[in-house]
Design a protein around this motif. Structure first.
Motif, PDB file in Angstrom:
ATOM      1  N   ALA A   1      74.375  92.760  32.479  1.00  0.00           N
ATOM      2  CA  ALA A   1      75.490  93.326  31.696  1.00  0.00           C
ATOM      3  C   ALA A   1      76.512  94.020  32.597  1.00  0.00           C
ATOM      4  O   ALA A   1      77.684  94.127  32.247  1.00  0.00           O
ATOM      5  CB  ALA A   1      74.954  94.305  30.673  1.00  0.00           C
ATOM      6  N   LEU A   2      76.084  94.483  33.773  1.00  0.00           N
ATOM      7  CA  LEU A   2      77.008  95.170  34.701  1.00  0.00           C
ATOM      8  C   LEU A   2      77.472  94.218  35.802  1.00  0.00           C
ATOM      9  O   LEU A   2      78.087  94.640  36.773  1.00  0.00           O
ATOM     10  CB  LEU A   2      76.323  96.399  35.317  1.00  0.00           C
ATOM     11  N   GLY A   3      77.160  92.929  35.646  1.00  0.00           N
ATOM     12  CA  GLY A   3      77.591  91.940  36.640  1.00  0.00           C
ATOM     13  C   GLY A   3      76.991  92.224  38.006  1.00  0.00           C
ATOM     14  O   GLY A   3      77.649  92.071  39.022  1.00  0.00           O
ATOM     15  N   GLN A   4      75.739  92.641  38.029  1.00  0.00           N
ATOM     16  CA  GLN A   4      75.150  93.060  39.306  1.00  0.00           C
ATOM     17  C   GLN A   4      74.544  91.885  40.081  1.00  0.00           C
ATOM     18  O   GLN A   4      73.483  91.361  39.743  1.00  0.00           O
ATOM     19  CB  GLN A   4      74.110  94.162  39.052  1.00  0.00           C
ATOM     20  N   ASN A   5      75.246  91.457  41.101  1.00  0.00           N
ATOM     21  CA  ASN A   5      74.754  90.474  42.065  1.00  0.00           C
ATOM     22  C   ASN A   5      74.966  91.144  43.417  1.00  0.00           C
ATOM     23  O   ASN A   5      76.100  91.269  43.868  1.00  0.00           O
ATOM     24  CB  ASN A   5      75.541  89.167  41.975  1.00  0.00           C
ATOM     25  N   PHE A   6      73.883  91.615  44.007  1.00  0.00           N
ATOM     26  CA  PHE A   6      74.019  92.453  45.195  1.00  0.00           C
ATOM     27  C   PHE A   6      74.055  91.631  46.481  1.00  0.00           C
ATOM     28  O   PHE A   6      73.392  90.606  46.612  1.00  0.00           O
ATOM     29  CB  PHE A   6      72.853  93.450  45.269  1.00  0.00           C
ATOM     30  N   LEU A   7      74.808  92.139  47.441  1.00  0.00           N
ATOM     31  CA  LEU A   7      74.824  91.571  48.796  1.00  0.00           C
ATOM     32  C   LEU A   7      73.865  92.421  49.624  1.00  0.00           C
ATOM     33  O   LEU A   7      74.155  93.588  49.876  1.00  0.00           O
ATOM     34  CB  LEU A   7      76.225  91.728  49.399  1.00  0.00           C
ATOM     35  N   LEU A   8      72.751  91.832  50.017  1.00  0.00           N
ATOM     36  CA  LEU A   8      71.734  92.630  50.709  1.00  0.00           C
ATOM     37  C   LEU A   8      71.676  92.334  52.210  1.00  0.00           C
ATOM     38  O   LEU A   8      71.044  93.061  52.967  1.00  0.00           O
ATOM     39  CB  LEU A   8      70.353  92.370  50.086  1.00  0.00           C
ATOM     40  N   ASP A   9      72.319  91.265  52.638  1.00  0.00           N
ATOM     41  CA  ASP A   9      72.296  90.876  54.049  1.00  0.00           C
ATOM     42  C   ASP A   9      73.351  91.705  54.800  1.00  0.00           C
ATOM     43  O   ASP A   9      74.553  91.579  54.542  1.00  0.00           O
ATOM     44  CB  ASP A   9      72.609  89.373  54.122  1.00  0.00           C
ATOM     45  N   LEU A  10      72.869  92.549  55.708  1.00  0.00           N
ATOM     46  CA  LEU A  10      73.793  93.476  56.381  1.00  0.00           C
ATOM     47  C   LEU A  10      74.800  92.751  57.271  1.00  0.00           C
ATOM     48  O   LEU A  10      75.872  93.282  57.549  1.00  0.00           O
ATOM     49  CB  LEU A  10      73.010  94.530  57.175  1.00  0.00           C
TER      50      LEU A  10
ATOM     51  N   ARG B   1      66.709  96.252  50.490  1.00  0.00           N
ATOM     52  CA  ARG B   1      65.621  95.875  49.563  1.00  0.00           C
ATOM     53  C   ARG B   1      64.712  97.073  49.313  1.00  0.00           C
ATOM     54  O   ARG B   1      64.235  97.286  48.197  1.00  0.00           O
ATOM     55  CB  ARG B   1      64.812  94.701  50.125  1.00  0.00           C
ATOM     56  N   GLU B   2      64.478  97.848  50.368  1.00  0.00           N
ATOM     57  CA  GLU B   2      63.633  99.033  50.237  1.00  0.00           C
ATOM     58  C   GLU B   2      64.323 100.088  49.354  1.00  0.00           C
ATOM     59  O   GLU B   2      63.701 100.714  48.497  1.00  0.00           O
ATOM     60  CB  GLU B   2      63.392  99.587  51.649  1.00  0.00           C
ATOM     61  N   VAL B   3      65.638 100.249  49.565  1.00  0.00           N
ATOM     62  CA  VAL B   3      66.415 101.211  48.760  1.00  0.00           C
ATOM     63  C   VAL B   3      66.339 100.827  47.285  1.00  0.00           C
ATOM     64  O   VAL B   3      66.095 101.664  46.406  1.00  0.00           O
ATOM     65  CB  VAL B   3      67.898 101.222  49.231  1.00  0.00           C
ATOM     66  N   ILE B   4      66.508  99.524  47.024  1.00  0.00           N
ATOM     67  CA  ILE B   4      66.501  99.028  45.643  1.00  0.00           C
ATOM     68  C   ILE B   4      65.131  99.243  45.000  1.00  0.00           C
ATOM     69  O   ILE B   4      65.029  99.689  43.857  1.00  0.00           O
ATOM     70  CB  ILE B   4      66.914  97.542  45.641  1.00  0.00           C
ATOM     71  N   ALA B   5      64.063  98.976  45.761  1.00  0.00           N
ATOM     72  CA  ALA B   5      62.707  99.149  45.225  1.00  0.00           C
ATOM     73  C   ALA B   5      62.432 100.634  44.969  1.00  0.00           C
ATOM     74  O   ALA B   5      61.938 101.012  43.897  1.00  0.00           O
ATOM     75  CB  ALA B   5      61.693  98.573  46.204  1.00  0.00           C
ATOM     76  N   ARG B   6      62.817 101.476  45.918  1.00  0.00           N
ATOM     77  CA  ARG B   6      62.508 102.912  45.794  1.00  0.00           C
ATOM     78  C   ARG B   6      63.241 103.551  44.613  1.00  0.00           C
ATOM     79  O   ARG B   6      62.716 104.424  43.937  1.00  0.00           O
ATOM     80  CB  ARG B   6      62.856 103.617  47.117  1.00  0.00           C
TER      81      ARG B   6
ATOM     82  N   MET C   1      61.781  98.238  59.005  1.00  0.00           N
ATOM     83  CA  MET C   1      62.751  98.436  60.090  1.00  0.00           C
ATOM     84  C   MET C   1      64.034  99.065  59.535  1.00  0.00           C
ATOM     85  O   MET C   1      64.494  98.682  58.464  1.00  0.00           O
ATOM     86  CB  MET C   1      63.093  97.083  60.720  1.00  0.00           C
ATOM     87  N   THR C   2      64.570 100.055  60.230  1.00  0.00           N
ATOM     88  CA  THR C   2      65.812 100.671  59.756  1.00  0.00           C
ATOM     89  C   THR C   2      67.009  99.868  60.252  1.00  0.00           C
ATOM     90  O   THR C   2      66.935  99.140  61.233  1.00  0.00           O
ATOM     91  CB  THR C   2      65.944 102.120  60.269  1.00  0.00           C
ATOM     92  N   ALA C   3      68.130 100.036  59.568  1.00  0.00           N
ATOM     93  CA  ALA C   3      69.371  99.341  59.926  1.00  0.00           C
ATOM     94  C   ALA C   3      70.106 100.138  61.011  1.00  0.00           C
ATOM     95  O   ALA C   3      69.727 101.271  61.309  1.00  0.00           O
ATOM     96  CB  ALA C   3      70.217  99.212  58.668  1.00  0.00           C
ATOM     97  N   PRO C   4      71.182  99.557  61.614  1.00  0.00           N
ATOM     98  CA  PRO C   4      71.887 100.249  62.688  1.00  0.00           C
ATOM     99  C   PRO C   4      72.423 101.630  62.290  1.00  0.00           C
ATOM    100  O   PRO C   4      72.586 102.490  63.138  1.00  0.00           O
ATOM    101  CB  PRO C   4      73.045  99.297  63.027  1.00  0.00           C
ATOM    102  N   ASP C   5      72.667 101.857  60.987  1.00  0.00           N
ATOM    103  CA  ASP C   5      73.169 103.183  60.586  1.00  0.00           C
ATOM    104  C   ASP C   5      72.028 104.175  60.354  1.00  0.00           C
ATOM    105  O   ASP C   5      72.245 105.294  59.908  1.00  0.00           O
ATOM    106  CB  ASP C   5      74.070 103.074  59.338  1.00  0.00           C
ATOM    107  N   GLY C   6      70.790 103.759  60.650  1.00  0.00           N
ATOM    108  CA  GLY C   6      69.658 104.664  60.520  1.00  0.00           C
ATOM    109  C   GLY C   6      69.087 104.715  59.111  1.00  0.00           C
ATOM    110  O   GLY C   6      68.073 105.369  58.868  1.00  0.00           O
TER     111      GLY C   6
END
Ligand code: SAM
Length: 283
Positions: A24-33, A11-16, A1-6
């Protein structure tokens, strides 16, 4: 399903794009729109404002800022792996997103931004604190930014808004509250992030005041608070001894008990003491 911005779900973006989080880059992502939209709303009305976003990562918050109507988002990201995903967002919002590849601690960004500027960032804690200190101590005031909306570890957020008499009260609180109005706008549990960090987080929103709350020379105030909180358990007459030979008289002259400790002294009294130290030096 696409998000409101199309655009596709994060999660799909991250996988692709193969954006497995790097510690090391302190990466804790916020994935909930919903959460990214809530975070963007804390920055207030973005239409007619330029936004400096630091550490966009896969772009969740970036998308929320653009969807909220930001005039122009300038986003600085250190991890080159994120650039293709950010490029897709830029293509979706023509002319409204500029991505700068590099380290926010050294990137030149102010020239790319037009007032009013709102800064929004979900950064690793050490980089966020370093940038906050820089944004709070520019050579001239008011600064280039109108507001800062920054995600921190909750414990750091509490130090920024702390009041006298609390353990969290110290140099960060004084610096933040002297020339800005900070508040904790949102707290988030570790589970809000992917992967979850060890501790809770909080978004602090700081609005720049047009002028400092109380007059004081910035360098004197910095020296004074460094000495006072460098030895926070000591009485002020001891911790501040190196600042003036007659320190007890200077303290008493501005109504501060020389046996008091730094954590009990309000911002207004620290500013009065900084002025008195400058007068004493000139006398
Ligand atoms: N904004 C995204 C979000 O909310 O999901 C990502 C947040 S993640 C906690 C921190 C981001 O800051 C990562 O994308 C990381 O690569 C980036 N980063 C870390 N250090 C940086 C630096 N010095 N300059 C620019 N970006 C940095």
């Amino acid at each position: 399903m696409t998000a409101p911005d199309g655009l596709p779900p994060l999660r799909e973006v991250i996988a692709r794009h193969g954006l497995a989080a790097r510690r090391a880059l302190g990466q804790n992502f916020l994935l909930d729109l919903n959460l990214t939209a809530r975070s963007a709303r804390i920055a207030g009305d973005l239409t007619g404002a330029d936004v400096l976003e630091v550490g966009p990562g896969p772009g969740g918050l970036t998308r929320a800022l653009l969807a909220a109507g930001a005039r122009h988002v300038v986003a600085v990201e250190k991890d080159a792996r994120c650039l293709p995903a950010l490029g897709e967002i830029a293509a979706n919002w023509p002319g409204r997103l500029t991505v700068i590849a590099g380290d926010a601690l050294s990137a030149e960004v102010e020239g790319q931004l037009a007032a009013p500027v709102k800064v929004v960032a979900n950064l690793p804690y050490n980089v966020g604190t370093e940038l906050l200190l820089r944004w709070l101590t520019p050579p001239v005031w008011p600064p280039f930014w109108h507001s800062l909306t920054l995600m921190f570890q909750r414990e750091v957020a509490e130090r920024i808004v702390a009041r006298p008499g609390s353990k969290a009260y110290g140099r960060l609180a004084l610096l933040a509250q002297w020339r800005a109005e900070p508040r904790i706008a949102l707290t988030l549990p570790p589970a809000a992030f992917t992967p979850p960090p060890k501790v809770s987080s909080a978004v602090v929103h700081l609005v720049a005041l047009p002028a400092p709350r109380f007059p004081a020379d910035p360098a004197t105030l910095a020296r004074l608070t460094a000495a006072a909180f460098g030895q926070r358990r000591k009485m002020l007459r001891a911790s501040l001894r190196g600042l003036a030979p007659r320190i007890e008289a200077v303290l008493a002259g501005v109504g501060i008990d020389p046996t008091a400790r730094a954590e009990d002294i309000a911002l207004e009294a620290f500013c009065a003491l900084a002025r008195a130290l400058d007068t004493d030096r000139g006398a």
